[in-house]
Design an enzyme around this catalytic site. Sequence first.
Site, PDB file in Angstrom:
ATOM      1  N   ASN A  18       0.870  -1.179   0.000  1.00  0.00           N
ATOM      2  CA  ASN A  18       0.000   0.000   0.000  1.00  0.00           C
ATOM      3  C   ASN A  18       0.907   1.229   0.000  1.00  0.00           C
ATOM      4  O   ASN A  18       1.495   1.564   1.030  1.00  0.00           O
ATOM      5  CB  ASN A  18      -0.897  -0.025   1.243  1.00  0.00           C
ATOM      6  CG  ASN A  18      -1.735   1.238   1.381  1.00  0.00           C
ATOM      7  OD1 ASN A  18      -1.771   2.075   0.484  1.00  0.00           O
ATOM      8  ND2 ASN A  18      -2.412   1.385   2.519  1.00  0.00           N
ATOM      9  N   TRP A  19       0.998   1.855  -1.157  1.00  0.00           N
ATOM     10  CA  TRP A  19       1.900   3.011  -1.266  1.00  0.00           C
ATOM     11  C   TRP A  19       1.313   4.251  -0.592  1.00  0.00           C
ATOM     12  O   TRP A  19       1.994   5.261  -0.465  1.00  0.00           O
ATOM     13  CB  TRP A  19       2.190   3.307  -2.743  1.00  0.00           C
ATOM     14  CG  TRP A  19       3.179   2.366  -3.378  1.00  0.00           C
ATOM     15  CD1 TRP A  19       3.630   1.172  -2.881  1.00  0.00           C
ATOM     16  CD2 TRP A  19       3.865   2.556  -4.635  1.00  0.00           C
ATOM     17  NE1 TRP A  19       4.544   0.601  -3.748  1.00  0.00           N
ATOM     18  CE2 TRP A  19       4.701   1.424  -4.829  1.00  0.00           C
ATOM     19  CE3 TRP A  19       3.836   3.545  -5.605  1.00  0.00           C
ATOM     20  CZ2 TRP A  19       5.507   1.292  -5.969  1.00  0.00           C
ATOM     21  CZ3 TRP A  19       4.642   3.399  -6.737  1.00  0.00           C
ATOM     22  CH2 TRP A  19       5.477   2.282  -6.908  1.00  0.00           C
ATOM     23  N   LYS A  20       0.039   4.183  -0.220  1.00  0.00           N
ATOM     24  CA  LYS A  20      -0.626   5.356   0.381  1.00  0.00           C
ATOM     25  C   LYS A  20      -0.427   6.580  -0.530  1.00  0.00           C
ATOM     26  O   LYS A  20      -0.354   6.413  -1.749  1.00  0.00           O
ATOM     27  CB  LYS A  20      -0.128   5.579   1.818  1.00  0.00           C
ATOM     28  CG  LYS A  20      -0.226   4.288   2.651  1.00  0.00           C
ATOM     29  CD  LYS A  20      -0.028   4.490   4.116  1.00  0.00           C
ATOM     30  CE  LYS A  20      -0.158   3.146   4.824  1.00  0.00           C
ATOM     31  NZ  LYS A  20      -0.089   3.261   6.266  1.00  0.00           N
ATOM     32  N   HIS A  27      -9.454   1.061   5.072  1.00  0.00           N
ATOM     33  CA  HIS A  27      -8.167   1.272   5.746  1.00  0.00           C
ATOM     34  C   HIS A  27      -8.392   2.201   6.940  1.00  0.00           C
ATOM     35  O   HIS A  27      -9.218   3.118   6.878  1.00  0.00           O
ATOM     36  CB  HIS A  27      -7.153   1.888   4.779  1.00  0.00           C
ATOM     37  CG  HIS A  27      -5.765   1.871   5.332  1.00  0.00           C
ATOM     38  ND1 HIS A  27      -5.333   2.798   6.254  1.00  0.00           N
ATOM     39  CD2 HIS A  27      -4.741   1.017   5.141  1.00  0.00           C
ATOM     40  CE1 HIS A  27      -4.083   2.506   6.591  1.00  0.00           C
ATOM     41  NE2 HIS A  27      -3.696   1.437   5.927  1.00  0.00           N
ATOM     42  N   GLU A  69      -6.806   4.601   7.984  1.00  0.00           N
ATOM     43  CA  GLU A  69      -6.632   6.027   7.682  1.00  0.00           C
ATOM     44  C   GLU A  69      -7.898   6.619   7.059  1.00  0.00           C
ATOM     45  O   GLU A  69      -8.195   7.798   7.240  1.00  0.00           O
ATOM     46  CB  GLU A  69      -5.398   6.220   6.778  1.00  0.00           C
ATOM     47  CG  GLU A  69      -4.114   6.028   7.582  1.00  0.00           C
ATOM     48  CD  GLU A  69      -2.942   5.452   6.817  1.00  0.00           C
ATOM     49  OE1 GLU A  69      -2.928   5.501   5.578  1.00  0.00           O
ATOM     50  OE2 GLU A  69      -2.014   4.937   7.484  1.00  0.00           O
ATOM     51  N   GLU A  93      -5.092  -4.896  10.620  1.00  0.00           N
ATOM     52  CA  GLU A  93      -4.079  -3.861  10.801  1.00  0.00           C
ATOM     53  C   GLU A  93      -4.369  -3.116  12.102  1.00  0.00           C
ATOM     54  O   GLU A  93      -5.195  -2.186  12.111  1.00  0.00           O
ATOM     55  CB  GLU A  93      -4.106  -2.869   9.632  1.00  0.00           C
ATOM     56  CG  GLU A  93      -3.794  -3.491   8.294  1.00  0.00           C
ATOM     57  CD  GLU A  93      -3.214  -2.452   7.322  1.00  0.00           C
ATOM     58  OE1 GLU A  93      -2.125  -2.708   6.801  1.00  0.00           O
ATOM     59  OE2 GLU A  93      -3.828  -1.393   7.119  1.00  0.00           O
ATOM     60  N   GLY A  97       2.763   2.320  10.828  1.00  0.00           N
ATOM     61  CA  GLY A  97       3.748   3.394  10.707  1.00  0.00           C
ATOM     62  C   GLY A  97       4.478   3.727  11.995  1.00  0.00           C
ATOM     63  O   GLY A  97       5.135   4.755  12.082  1.00  0.00           O
ATOM     64  N   SER A 129       3.594  -2.039  10.292  1.00  0.00           N
ATOM     65  CA  SER A 129       5.041  -2.104  10.549  1.00  0.00           C
ATOM     66  C   SER A 129       5.675  -3.437  10.176  1.00  0.00           C
ATOM     67  O   SER A 129       6.584  -3.904  10.873  1.00  0.00           O
ATOM     68  CB  SER A 129       5.334  -1.742  12.014  1.00  0.00           C
ATOM     69  OG  SER A 129       4.991  -0.384  12.254  1.00  0.00           O
TER      70      SER A 129
HETATM   71  P1  13P Z   1       3.157   0.453   7.616  1.00  0.00           P
HETATM   72  O1  13P Z   1       3.676  -0.845   7.002  1.00  0.00           O
HETATM   73  O2  13P Z   1       3.886   1.654   7.075  1.00  0.00           O
HETATM   74  O3  13P Z   1       3.090   0.379   9.081  1.00  0.00           O
HETATM   75  O4  13P Z   1       1.648   0.639   7.086  1.00  0.00           O
HETATM   76  C1  13P Z   1       0.771  -0.428   7.175  1.00  0.00           C
HETATM   77  C2  13P Z   1      -0.442  -0.093   6.430  1.00  0.00           C
HETATM   78  O5  13P Z   1      -1.201   0.775   6.815  1.00  0.00           O
HETATM   79  C3  13P Z   1      -0.704  -0.829   5.182  1.00  0.00           C
HETATM   80  O6  13P Z   1      -1.991  -0.612   4.729  1.00  0.00           O
END
Ligand code: 13P
Length: 253
Positions: A12-14, A99, A101, A169, A175, A215
């Site tokens: 997931n590149w966000k 997600h 976020e 998650e 993160g 993470s």
């Molecule tokens: P990180 O791997 O940067 O913690 O992010 C996880 C994530 O939100 C994947 O969707």
Amino acid sequence: MTRTIKPLVAGNWKMNGLKADLAIAAAVAKGADAPLRQAVDLAICPPATLLFTLTASLIGSRIATGGQDCSAHASGAYTGEVSAQMLVDAGATYVIVGHSERRTLHGESNAQVKAKAEAALAEGLTPIVCVGETKDEREAGKALAVVKKQLRGSVPDGATAASLVVAYEPVWAIGTGLTPTPADVAEMHEAIRAELGPILGKATAAGVRLLYGGSVKPGNAAELMNVANVDGALVGGASLKAEDFLAIARACA
Ligand code: 13P
């Protein structure tokens, strides 16, 4: 570990990635040798602006792509939204929905996430439905109850084992460099599979891929990916480095 379900490692590149970053995908494709691709399904979920070009650049690599969100609506006056059909048109196989976020920053409810997942299914896209508790919820001993409720509210009707992915998650692990213990992941993933039984039917629930995300790094991937009922990873930050993403994928093989 002998796997009965082929794992999926999705990046997931966000909100990261410009045209120059197509090189990351190219490096992943170059580094994913035939045995790895046979053992693990790989996917990259770039920002929507890169989806078409990135998918085209991966033709022949057997690396799939996905969106990071989609509208619950099929088309129409929804400024700024991207429909499931548009993602398919751009070449996507998957779409991340719910997600944390989006749940947190955009106030998405379980019902909205479910509607998005159903919109995805209707277009032949595989939704990756995300669930996970906050730090406060875990510390209050409510993690299992919170995630079960999210599942009951957000898992789409009519999914099959092949057409649905669920990603656990924990919000506090995203993160932050923090991860749950393997025992906590095992407990949660077992509970998720059990909870999917009444929603999807037991046989379907047994085959749905359950990803862990939060993470995941090359250094902890082997430990996390070898937990029972963990069928791959949803990777954020580490998916922006081809070598790290590949190392995580190899840990699932
Ligand atoms: P990180 O791997 O940067 O913690 O992010 C996880 C994530 O939100 C994947 O969707």
